[in-house]
Write a protein that holds these residues in place. Structure first.
Motif, short mmCIF file in Angstrom:
data_model
loop_
_atom_site.label_atom_id
_atom_site.label_comp_id
_atom_site.label_asym_id
_atom_site.label_seq_id
_atom_site.Cartn_x
_atom_site.Cartn_y
_atom_site.Cartn_z
N ARG A 1 0.90 -1.14 0.17
CA ARG A 1 -0.11 -0.02 -0.03
C ARG A 1 0.86 1.48 -0.03
O ARG A 1 2.03 1.35 0.62
N LEU A 2 0.35 2.37 -0.63
CA LEU A 2 1.04 3.45 -0.44
C LEU A 2 0.78 4.37 0.59
O LEU A 2 -0.37 3.98 1.33
N PRO A 3 1.59 4.99 1.31
CA PRO A 3 1.60 5.71 2.58
C PRO A 3 0.66 6.64 2.35
O PRO A 3 0.40 7.15 1.68
N LEU A 4 -0.20 6.84 3.73
CA LEU A 4 -1.20 7.93 3.57
C LEU A 4 -0.28 9.36 3.89
O LEU A 4 0.54 9.26 4.97
N GLN A 5 -0.43 10.14 3.23
CA GLN A 5 0.13 11.33 3.23
C GLN A 5 -0.52 12.30 4.28
O GLN A 5 -1.60 12.05 4.35
N LEU A 6 0.43 13.37 4.74
CA LEU A 6 -0.23 14.51 5.51
C LEU A 6 -1.22 15.12 5.11
O LEU A 6 -1.03 16.01 4.06
N LYS A 7 -2.51 15.17 5.75
CA LYS A 7 -3.32 16.24 5.07
C LYS A 7 -3.42 17.49 5.95
O LYS A 7 -3.06 17.37 7.07
N THR A 8 -3.84 18.42 5.10
CA THR A 8 -4.05 19.75 5.79
C THR A 8 -4.91 19.66 6.70
O THR A 8 -6.23 18.89 6.55
N SER A 9 -5.00 20.69 7.50
CA SER A 9 -5.98 20.45 8.83
C SER A 9 -7.37 20.81 8.34
O SER A 9 -8.15 20.65 8.98
N SER A 10 -7.56 21.77 7.50
CA SER A 10 -8.62 22.51 6.91
C SER A 10 -9.53 21.37 6.25
O SER A 10 -8.84 20.73 5.38
N LYS A 11 -10.82 21.20 6.42
CA LYS A 11 -11.66 20.51 5.83
C LYS A 11 -12.52 21.19 4.62
O LYS A 11 -13.31 22.12 4.78
N ARG A 12 -12.19 20.61 3.51
CA ARG A 12 -12.95 21.14 2.34
C ARG A 12 -13.90 20.31 1.67
O ARG A 12 -14.76 20.81 0.96
N LEU A 133 -22.64 2.44 9.76
CA LEU A 133 -21.77 2.19 8.85
C LEU A 133 -20.79 3.58 8.43
O LEU A 133 -21.40 4.70 8.71
N GLY A 134 -19.58 3.55 8.29
CA GLY A 134 -18.71 4.48 7.93
C GLY A 134 -18.01 4.28 6.59
O GLY A 134 -17.79 3.24 5.97
N ALA A 135 -17.57 5.41 6.00
CA ALA A 135 -17.02 5.64 4.72
C ALA A 135 -16.04 6.37 4.74
O ALA A 135 -16.11 7.61 5.14
N ARG A 136 -14.73 6.12 4.03
CA ARG A 136 -13.78 7.13 4.21
C ARG A 136 -12.74 6.88 2.77
O ARG A 136 -13.05 5.75 2.19
N MET A 137 -12.17 7.75 2.51
CA MET A 137 -11.24 7.57 1.14
C MET A 137 -10.18 6.65 1.57
O MET A 137 -9.76 6.24 2.71
N SER A 138 -10.00 5.84 0.57
CA SER A 138 -8.95 4.56 0.65
C SER A 138 -7.71 4.91 1.27
O SER A 138 -7.12 5.95 0.84
N ARG A 139 -7.30 4.16 2.18
CA ARG A 139 -5.98 4.39 2.77
C ARG A 139 -4.92 4.13 1.83
O ARG A 139 -3.83 4.72 2.25
N ALA A 140 -5.09 3.58 0.82
CA ALA A 140 -4.21 3.24 -0.31
C ALA A 140 -4.04 4.46 -0.99
O ALA A 140 -3.02 4.72 -2.25
N SER A 141 -4.91 5.46 -0.83
CA SER A 141 -4.99 6.74 -1.86
C SER A 141 -3.85 7.52 -1.23
O SER A 141 -3.75 7.73 -0.09
N SER A 142 -3.42 8.21 -2.29
CA SER A 142 -2.24 9.46 -1.85
C SER A 142 -3.17 10.75 -2.02
O SER A 142 -2.87 11.19 -3.04
N ILE A 143 -3.60 11.36 -1.18
CA ILE A 143 -4.31 12.79 -1.08
C ILE A 143 -3.75 13.62 -0.29
O ILE A 143 -3.16 13.07 1.02
N GLU A 144 -3.87 14.88 -0.41
CA GLU A 144 -3.27 15.83 0.54
C GLU A 144 -4.58 16.53 1.39
O GLU A 144 -4.39 17.23 2.42
N GLU A 145 -5.70 16.52 0.51
CA GLU A 145 -6.85 17.19 1.20
C GLU A 145 -7.52 16.43 2.15
O GLU A 145 -7.59 14.99 2.20
N ARG A 146 -8.15 17.10 3.19
CA ARG A 146 -8.82 16.47 4.34
C ARG A 146 -10.04 16.21 3.75
O ARG A 146 -11.00 17.17 3.48
N VAL A 147 -10.67 14.78 3.52
CA VAL A 147 -11.96 14.65 3.28
C VAL A 147 -12.77 14.06 4.54
O VAL A 147 -12.31 12.75 4.91
N GLN A 148 -13.75 14.84 5.05
CA GLN A 148 -14.44 14.03 6.17
C GLN A 148 -15.24 12.93 5.75
O GLN A 148 -15.81 12.95 4.74
N GLU A 149 -15.10 11.86 6.79
CA GLU A 149 -15.63 10.63 6.50
C GLU A 149 -17.14 10.70 6.69
O GLU A 149 -17.81 11.51 7.30
N ALA A 150 -17.76 9.48 5.86
CA ALA A 150 -19.44 9.81 6.02
C ALA A 150 -19.80 8.72 7.35
O ALA A 150 -18.94 7.90 7.49
#
Length: 408
Positions: A1-12, A133-150
């Motif tokens: 798996r690709l490492p989870l990159q550090l996300k910005t603290s602001s939630k967009r 039930l929860g949903a989040r962006m896959s941990r294998a994804s490399s994203i910088e933006e903070r996406v709040q989980e469902a």
């Protein structure tokens, strides 16, 4: 798996479930929304709630997880990534993963449907006794933006074998009586009812109508008044069918009942009367006594059908063999024209609509015949017991037939 990159603290951005899950799910059953449609996940802008249909995030993989039912109990609009992660529920030791099936789905233009997942274990073993039930962006994804989980609404998960004991809302007439609230399958109340011949919801409702106190006494003191009220309230949610039933008094007077033996009408001679159209005196003098007799002998309450018959049509319903089967009194010969000459078949003639029940009864006693209620001229397009059709007066009945087609 690709490492989870550090996300910005602001939630967009945020993931959201569209629609609620049922309050109770069963292991092994596909997870669906309340309306039996696939549960959907959407990616939206956290500020204006607009759907994100383009860009890298709109086509990312989403991971489905099980959360504790107590998570976000105060229904906050925001939570941190740490709070979400700490609320994830994993399988019990020696058990399979809690979710089976397609637990990773892919967004397409910001939307994905949860189509093939199910629970492998019930929720009774955690403190809240509920899952979310929860949903989040896959941990294998490399994203910088903070996406709040469902996060879904909380719900119970029961073992599949419990589904066969599930109560129905509303219950159906043909449902087993243990489908009613407070009556357990093979329990004390179920056995008492069965011993008395009450096997279905319809049986229960009929006994409730005919002898409420007897039914209450049958269940005994083990059923509290509160339990009884709950059972009765649930039974009365039942959707009734439109079948008619009748009881003949032996004097040419017929009571008409609905499918749970509530009295809805009376036939005197060749005239139908709605119970609501009768005066209080008429009800006491005519209906109440006969109704009591009918309830003493419920096996004599038989199914009837109402069938329209116009003067230029031949009867379509089957008629018992014999002379009466070739020509029904007051109706034209099959395949021929109506006989214009009046014939005396011993039937009570149709009464003027202005006649009251007393007039009908008076005339009825002057006519001694066995089939006073076979007539024509009934408007079958209307409810046969419509107040507008019968209020304050009588109307000719339609052709009343038993469920076997026999004339009565």
């Amino acid at each position: 798996r690709l490492p989870l990159q550090l996300k910005t603290s602001s939630k967009r951005y945020k993931l959201q479930f569209q629609g609620n899950l049922p309050q109770t799910l069963f292991t092994g059953n596909r997870v669906e929304a309340e309306n039996k449609q696939p549960l959907r996940i959407v990616l939206t802008d956290a500020v204006n709630n607009q759907l994100i249909t383009s860009g890298p995030l709109s086509s990312m993989k989403v991971e489905l997880l099980v959360l504790d039912g107590d998570f976000n109990a105060d229904e906050r609009l925001e939570h941190t990534e740490k709070e979400f992660s700490e609320s994830i529920v994993f399988e019990r030791e020696g058990k399979r993963p809690l979710l089976s099936g397609e637990v990773v789905i892919v967004l397409e233009k910001g939307v994905a449907s949860v189509r093939d997942i199910s629970f492998t274990d019930n929720s009774s073993w955690i403190r809240s006794r509920k899952f979310r039930l929860g949903a989040r962006m896959s941990r294998a994804s490399s994203i910088e933006e903070r996406v709040q989980e469902a996060v879904s609404n909380p719900f119970l998960v029961k073992d599949h074998r419990g589904e066969v004991y599930k109560k129905h809302h509303p219950p159906a007439l043909a449902d087993d009586v243990w489908r009613l609230e407070k009556i357990g399958k093979d329990g004390v109340f179920h056995k008492k009812l069965a011993d008395f011949g009450i096997h279905t919801v319809q049986d229960f409702l009929r006994n409730l109508v005919m002898d409420q106190y007897g039914l209450r006494g049958l269940l005994g003191s083990g059923m509290s008044n509160k339990m009884w009220e709950s059972t009765v309230e649930h039974a009365r949610e039942c959707v009734l069918d439109d079948k008619l039933y009748s009881y003949c008094s032996g004097h040419g007077i017929i009571l008409l009942f609905n499918c749970i033996h509530e009295n809805i009408g009376v036939v005197v001679g060749s005239n139908c009367f709605s119970v609501n159209a009768l005066t209080a005196t008429q009800k006491v003098a005519l209906v109440v006594k006969l109704q009591q007799d009918a309830y003493k002998f419920p096996s004599r309450i038989v199914e009837f059908k109402v069938q329209s018959q116009s003067a230029d049509q031949s009867p379509t319903a089957p008629v018992p063999p014999g002379p009466a089967s070739t020509q029904m009194p007051g109706l034209p010969p099959q395949g021929g024209e109506a006989n214009p000459q009046p014939q005396d078949h011993g039937l009570l003639p149709l009464h003027d609509a202005a006649l009251g029940l007393e007039d009908v009864l008076h005339q009825h006693h002057r006519h001694h015949h066995s089939e006073p209620w076979i007539t024509n001229g009934f408007d079958a397009t209307r409810d046969p017991f419509d107040m507008l059709q019968f209020s304050g007066s009588s109307q000719p009945c339609g052709l009343l037939l038993s469920s076997t087609g026999a004339r009565l």
